[in-house]
Design a protein around this motif. Structure first.
Motif, PDB file in Angstrom:
ATOM      1  N   THR A  10      83.126  10.849  55.717  1.00  0.00           N
ATOM      2  CA  THR A  10      83.746   9.720  55.013  1.00  0.00           C
ATOM      3  C   THR A  10      83.607   8.451  55.842  1.00  0.00           C
ATOM      4  O   THR A  10      83.213   7.406  55.331  1.00  0.00           O
ATOM      5  CB  THR A  10      85.252   9.993  54.810  1.00  0.00           C
ATOM      6  OG1 THR A  10      85.424  11.335  54.460  1.00  0.00           O
ATOM      7  CG2 THR A  10      85.825   9.105  53.749  1.00  0.00           C
ATOM      8  N   HIS A  11      83.915   8.580  57.135  1.00  0.00           N
ATOM      9  CA  HIS A  11      83.896   7.351  57.939  1.00  0.00           C
ATOM     10  C   HIS A  11      82.478   6.858  58.125  1.00  0.00           C
ATOM     11  O   HIS A  11      82.225   5.665  58.085  1.00  0.00           O
ATOM     12  CB  HIS A  11      84.706   7.564  59.215  1.00  0.00           C
ATOM     13  CG  HIS A  11      83.992   7.525  60.503  1.00  0.00           C
ATOM     14  ND1 HIS A  11      83.548   6.358  61.051  1.00  0.00           N
ATOM     15  CD2 HIS A  11      83.648   8.498  61.372  1.00  0.00           C
ATOM     16  CE1 HIS A  11      82.969   6.625  62.205  1.00  0.00           C
ATOM     17  NE2 HIS A  11      83.002   7.905  62.408  1.00  0.00           N
ATOM     18  N   SER A  12      81.529   7.765  58.186  1.00  0.00           N
ATOM     19  CA  SER A  12      80.133   7.342  58.299  1.00  0.00           C
ATOM     20  C   SER A  12      79.666   6.631  57.025  1.00  0.00           C
ATOM     21  O   SER A  12      79.013   5.594  57.093  1.00  0.00           O
ATOM     22  CB  SER A  12      79.270   8.563  58.562  1.00  0.00           C
ATOM     23  OG  SER A  12      77.923   8.243  58.419  1.00  0.00           O
ATOM     24  N   HIS A  13      80.015   7.204  55.882  1.00  0.00           N
ATOM     25  CA  HIS A  13      79.568   6.584  54.621  1.00  0.00           C
ATOM     26  C   HIS A  13      80.216   5.221  54.417  1.00  0.00           C
ATOM     27  O   HIS A  13      79.564   4.284  53.961  1.00  0.00           O
ATOM     28  CB  HIS A  13      79.895   7.488  53.429  1.00  0.00           C
ATOM     29  CG  HIS A  13      78.906   8.609  53.254  1.00  0.00           C
ATOM     30  ND1 HIS A  13      77.705   8.615  53.897  1.00  0.00           N
ATOM     31  CD2 HIS A  13      78.942   9.728  52.502  1.00  0.00           C
ATOM     32  CE1 HIS A  13      77.038   9.715  53.555  1.00  0.00           C
ATOM     33  NE2 HIS A  13      77.783  10.403  52.712  1.00  0.00           N
ATOM     34  N   LEU A  14      81.491   5.118  54.776  1.00  0.00           N
ATOM     35  CA  LEU A  14      82.164   3.825  54.609  1.00  0.00           C
ATOM     36  C   LEU A  14      81.542   2.788  55.522  1.00  0.00           C
ATOM     37  O   LEU A  14      81.297   1.654  55.130  1.00  0.00           O
ATOM     38  CB  LEU A  14      83.649   3.955  54.923  1.00  0.00           C
ATOM     39  CG  LEU A  14      84.468   4.629  53.857  1.00  0.00           C
ATOM     40  CD1 LEU A  14      85.868   4.829  54.371  1.00  0.00           C
ATOM     41  CD2 LEU A  14      84.499   3.787  52.608  1.00  0.00           C
ATOM     42  N   LEU A  15      81.268   3.221  56.756  1.00  0.00           N
ATOM     43  CA  LEU A  15      80.621   2.327  57.708  1.00  0.00           C
ATOM     44  C   LEU A  15      79.304   1.835  57.140  1.00  0.00           C
ATOM     45  O   LEU A  15      78.992   0.654  57.151  1.00  0.00           O
ATOM     46  CB  LEU A  15      80.385   3.134  58.982  1.00  0.00           C
ATOM     47  CG  LEU A  15      79.567   2.557  60.096  1.00  0.00           C
ATOM     48  CD1 LEU A  15      80.328   2.832  61.364  1.00  0.00           C
ATOM     49  CD2 LEU A  15      78.228   3.178  60.218  1.00  0.00           C
ATOM     50  N   TRP A  16      78.562   2.769  56.538  1.00  0.00           N
ATOM     51  CA  TRP A  16      77.258   2.406  55.995  1.00  0.00           C
ATOM     52  C   TRP A  16      77.404   1.459  54.808  1.00  0.00           C
ATOM     53  O   TRP A  16      76.666   0.484  54.706  1.00  0.00           O
ATOM     54  CB  TRP A  16      76.507   3.668  55.583  1.00  0.00           C
ATOM     55  CG  TRP A  16      75.199   3.309  55.023  1.00  0.00           C
ATOM     56  CD1 TRP A  16      74.074   3.066  55.737  1.00  0.00           C
ATOM     57  CD2 TRP A  16      74.885   3.083  53.658  1.00  0.00           C
ATOM     58  NE1 TRP A  16      73.073   2.696  54.888  1.00  0.00           N
ATOM     59  CE2 TRP A  16      73.532   2.696  53.613  1.00  0.00           C
ATOM     60  CE3 TRP A  16      75.597   3.161  52.468  1.00  0.00           C
ATOM     61  CZ2 TRP A  16      72.891   2.398  52.417  1.00  0.00           C
ATOM     62  CZ3 TRP A  16      74.967   2.857  51.286  1.00  0.00           C
ATOM     63  CH2 TRP A  16      73.635   2.483  51.270  1.00  0.00           C
ATOM     64  N   LEU A  17      78.361   1.771  53.931  1.00  0.00           N
ATOM     65  CA  LEU A  17      78.539   0.888  52.766  1.00  0.00           C
ATOM     66  C   LEU A  17      78.886  -0.520  53.226  1.00  0.00           C
ATOM     67  O   LEU A  17      78.408  -1.510  52.677  1.00  0.00           O
ATOM     68  CB  LEU A  17      79.636   1.424  51.850  1.00  0.00           C
ATOM     69  CG  LEU A  17      79.288   2.671  51.047  1.00  0.00           C
ATOM     70  CD1 LEU A  17      80.533   3.245  50.404  1.00  0.00           C
ATOM     71  CD2 LEU A  17      78.271   2.360  49.985  1.00  0.00           C
TER      72      LEU A  17
END
Lengths: 359, 289, 142, 112
Positions: A104-111
């Motif tokens: 989750t934190h990786s995807h949010l960071l990416w978004l």
């Protein structure tokens, strides 16, 4: 038209990591691209042969700070297979929880980075504000904001008790509500985002299969491959369906990640509620012997560890193949022909993690 | 209006314009931060930045670039002076354009590819807004039979009710000049952009401060041109509110949109701007406005 | 305190270079820019251009390939300038101390003013470090 | 475009979410945060287990001179030493180790 060669990186604010893309431009159109890597190579595979195999968990965790837990998990799964350790069921569920938390934190960071690369600063700020809620959960359950350090060979180091699970659930729901109310509508509907991402960086299903793309890059092109389907850790019990989009452009990859954030929240809540009582850590006796492979799904795709041990404290060989390594060739298909302004968006759309790739 | 008074106002404009510009930049950063849920820098931040830049070590990529940088500042200041002297609006705009061209040439005069691309994009950006800005003056001239700013002050009739279509076209120009999303293609306010503020990549230290100050002048000049749409009548103070209001709208738009590409920008500004102004001219000729 | 040194204290522009870290500290630096920590309230902006920047934030250990890039960046920065190393591995090598391609801490390549320990360093620690580094900018030319 | 508008409009008129560190709103870390490492000189028996398990070699046990050298700028704060120590002589604080202008090392003299 004169050709210009732009050295994109190794220091560039849009790509925080040191990769250099030599972009050959004709006017503002990219005609050639040459990724130059190696700026961040540390030699972790070699160092892993020098260290005690138990200490390697910590160094593997620091291959990449974004998906650190999943690196540790992959290492532990392999090491456990070699030392024939049976991980207690509660630990397996906790591992699913923390894997999904780092996803989750990786995807949010990416978004957020994607929004930033498009010059959409306020969306970047909103997404990172939501991400802090996830980091708080991480700090609460694992004792650190990003490097969880909870997975060790034989299980996990920290437990989540009933009270904390309730608190986590509450925070996850609040996070989901924030996603629903402020971030998802913008990502799904905003015309300026669509203009920047739709149709940019096309990767067809055939090309994705041919180039061996993994993770959201391939799932954005309609290839339904997700290693979580193999049911490692407790994914079999929790149940899992891969998220697939078929358009194959940058926007499809964005949507895959945005939908996966929701899926992760569901998986986390499921893992916490289905978690059985019992031990979280078993003692590891014996030394790694023979060969083993372990595969997991990182936020960026499939992660493979290969082990060879000789019955001593040290591993004889540790080979790591990271998802970005498999995804970089797709850039050579996506980038030529695009405009200079789209380079950051397209490059980011594979979510490059250079720290993983070069180790 | 006496000559002495006019010259006095020109001197005041040259001194006050950068102060207003810097202050507006400070408020801009504060408001943007608030819209993003942050506290943001202090309102005096742009002044701190510029003073600090004056204290940095000097470094220049080429003497030529320096000359172009100074030329940019001088011409923009000249444009402000001409505006304050209530001269011909066309002269003001042409001096402004010349200044902007010098900025682009300055960026093109060094070898760094980022600066080169930034210069190219600045020229494209210039190509996008220059016709609109120039054409927007035509309806004013049609209405008042003169290009002189003094005539606008003397006309006794606010322009906005008749020229609101051109006014909207000028808002697009303002967004481009302030380098705000979705038009921040050559150098955005924040360096998180593929060209790393390409235009000013090679300007450093005190020279960057000069560019920044020139930029403040440019913004204030544009806002004053917008203010011209209601400088007369008992509600003359509306001109200030109109200028600040349009500035605020640009801020909002900046925060709700992503950066778009130059090809889109060129298409959009030309189609939207020219059709807005064209219909404005048409309506005036038909006597509807 | 003169107006110049006040301005220097109030407007340190950052340049961030990832020198082989695991991304952990890099994202914490970015996180420090976002609403919850918002280092822009100290006038700090991430410039991404060495010629404009006052403070160089380095993460990760130097290695045999990127130390030249790091040295270049440092030399391109104009005085007054400061260097902050974020993260344990940039301070000494940390967990990568025995990796074959790692030179060790950043201080083997360029002079360092402030060291931030932590793996990964918290945004609060990064704010503390910038405050410490301002001391050097303030003392410049005295 | 319009979908971002409600958010920024709401933000504009509400209090910023920023924690005003280091002036006020200083948030206490969550319990169990892996922060600074301390050694209890009374409990330590100089066995050297902590130095052996430390992945970053941040602890040096010198049993001849009866002292422990701890390098906070090498430590990765993983907490393995805390778990390993049989005497319970190592504790981990919930506050992070502060930045410094030089790389200090900490020396513990063991009495026992």
């Amino acid at each position: 038209m004169a050709r210009t060669v732009i050295p994109f990186g190794p220091q560039h604010p849009v790509l925080p990591e040191p990769i250099q893309l030599k972009l050959e431009l004709e006017d503002e159109t990219v005609v050639g691209v040459m990724p130059i890597i190696g700026y961040i190579h540390r030699g972790i595979e070699k160092a892993a042969e020098l260290n005690d195999f138990r200490q390697n968990v910590f160094i593997c965790e620091r291959i990449c700070g974004i998906c650190s837990f999943i690196h540790a998990l992959t290492y532990c799964e392999g090491a456990e297979a070699m030392t024939s350790v049976e991980v207690p069921p509660r630990a397996r569920f906790l591992r699913v929880f923390w894997s999904e938390l780092s996803r989750t934190h990786s995807h949010l960071l990416w978004l957020g980075l994607l929004a930033d690369s498009m010059g959409f600063e306020s969306l970047f700020m909103q997404i990172w504000r939501a991400r802090e809620m996830i980091l708080d959960i991480s700090e609460m359950t694992a004792g650190h904001r990003i490097i969880q350090s909870t997975c060790i060979i034989g299980g996990v180091r920290r437990d989540i008790d009933k009270e904390m699970a309730k608190e986590v659930d509450k925070r996850l729901l609040a996070f989901k509500e924030m996603l629903d109310s402020t971030i998802a509508p913008v990502l799904l509907r905003d015309p300026t985002i669509k203009r920047r991402a739709v149709g940019k960086g096309m990767l067809s299903k055939e090309q994705a299969e041919l180039l061996g793309a993994v993770g959201p890059t391939s799932r954005g092109s309609g290839v339904a491959i997700d290693i979580r389907q193999t049911g490692y850790a407790a994914y079999k019990e929790v149940g899992f369906e891969p998220v697939v989009e078929t358009a194959g452009d940058s926007y499809a990859r964005t949507l895959v990640r945005a939908r996966e954030v929701y899926q992760c929240v569901e998986l986390m809540r499921k893992a916490l509620s289905m978690m059985p009582e019992g031990e979280i850590l078993v003692r590891v006796d014996g030394y790694p012997e023979g060969e083993a492979m372990s595969r997991t799904e990182q936020p960026r795709g499939e992660l493979i560890y290969y082990f060879r041990g000789n019955g001593t404290n040290n591993l004889e060989r540790l080979k790591i193949r990271t998802p970005t390594f498999a995804n970089i060739p797709t850039l050579l298909v996506m980038l030529p022909g695009c405009e200079m302004a789209d380079v950051p968006v397209i490059t980011l759309s594979i979510d490059p993690c250079i720290a993983c790739t070069e180790r | 209006m006496s000559t002495g008074w006019l010259i006095g106002s020109a001197v005041i404009a040259v001194i006050v314009a950068p102060l207003i510009g810097g202050l507006l930049r400070g408020i801009d950063r504060k408001l943007t931060a608030h819209m993003q849920g942050r506290i943001g820098p202090p309102i005096m931040q742009p002044f701190y930045d510029v003073i600090k830049l004056f204290g940095k070590e000097r470094c220049v990529a080429g003497k030529a670039q320096l000359v172009f940088g100074y030329a940019y500042l001088t011409l923009i200041v000249t444009a402000v002076v001409f505006f304050a002297l209530r001269q011909d609006l066309l002269v003001v705009l042409f001096i402004l354009f010349l200044g902007c061209i010098f900025l682009a040439i300055g960026a093109l005069s060094v070898k760094s590819p980022y600066s080169q691309l930034g210069g190219h994009r600045e020229l494209l950006q210039f190509l996008a807004y220059e016709p609109i800005l120039l054409l927007a003056v035509v309806p004013i001239a049609l209405k008042l039979q003169s290009f002189r700013i003094a005539t606008i002050f003397e006309s006794g009739q606010p322009l906005l009710p008749h020229l609101w279509l051109s006014f909207i076209a000028l808002l697009i120009v303002l967004a481009i000049v302030m380098r705000k999303s979705p038009f921040d293609i050559s150098s955005s306010e924040h360096a998180h952009q593929e060209l790393v503020r390409g235009l000013v990549t090679e300007y450093a230290g005190p020279y960057l401060a000069l560019i920044e100050i020139a930029h403040w002048y440019e913004m204030v000049l544009l806002l004053s041109i917008l203010g011209l749409f209601w400088v007369v009548g008992s509600l003359w103070w509306l001109s200030i509110i109109i200028a600040l209001g349009s500035w605020f709208i640009i801020l909002i738009v900046d925060n709700i949109s992503a950066r778009l590409t130059w090809s889109w920008m060129l298409r959009f500004t030309w189609v939207a701007g020219i059709s807005l102004i064209g219909s404005n001219i048409l309506f005036i000729n038909l006597g509807w406005m | 305190m003169g107006i110049l040194s006040t301005s220097r204290m109030k407007s340190p522009w950052l340049l961030h270079f990832d020198c082989g870290s695991c991304n952990g500290c890099d994202i914490e630096i970015l996180a420090a820019l976002t609403p919850l920590y918002d280092i822009e309230r100290f006038g700090i902006v991430n410039m991404g251009n060495p010629k404009h920047a006052d403070v160089l934030l380095v993460t990760g250990p130097a290695n045999h390939r990127n130390y030249r890039v790091l040295r270049n960046l440092y030399q391109q920065m104009r005085d007054p300038k400061g260097v902050i190393v974020v993260g344990t591995c940039g301070c000494t090598g940390g967990v990568f101390h025995n990796c074959p391609n790692v030179l060790g801490g950043i201080d083997k390549v360029i002079p360092v003013d402030v060291y931030v320990p932590g793996c990964a360093a918290r945004p609060e620690a990064i704010i503390d470090a910038v405050v410490l580094a301002l001391g050097k900018l303030k003392a410049y030319g005295k | 475009m319009p979908w971002m508008f409600p958010t920024i409009w709401k933000n504009l008129f509400s209090r910023p979410v920023t924690r005003r560190y280091p002036f006020k709103d200083i948030r206490e870390p969550f319990p169990g945060y892996r922060g600074k490492i301390y050694f209890d000189t009374n409990k330590c028996d100089l066995c050297g287990d902590c130095a052996r398990v430390c992945p970053a070699e941040a602890i040096e046990v010198d049993s001849e001179n009866k002292q422990i050298k701890y390098y906070p700028f090498r430590c990765i704060y993983c907490g393995t030493c805390v778990e390993t120590c049989l005497q319970g002589a190592i504790t981990q604080d919930e506050h992070y180790s502060p930045p410094n202008t030089e790389k200090i090392e900490e020396l513990y003299k063991i009495e026992a």
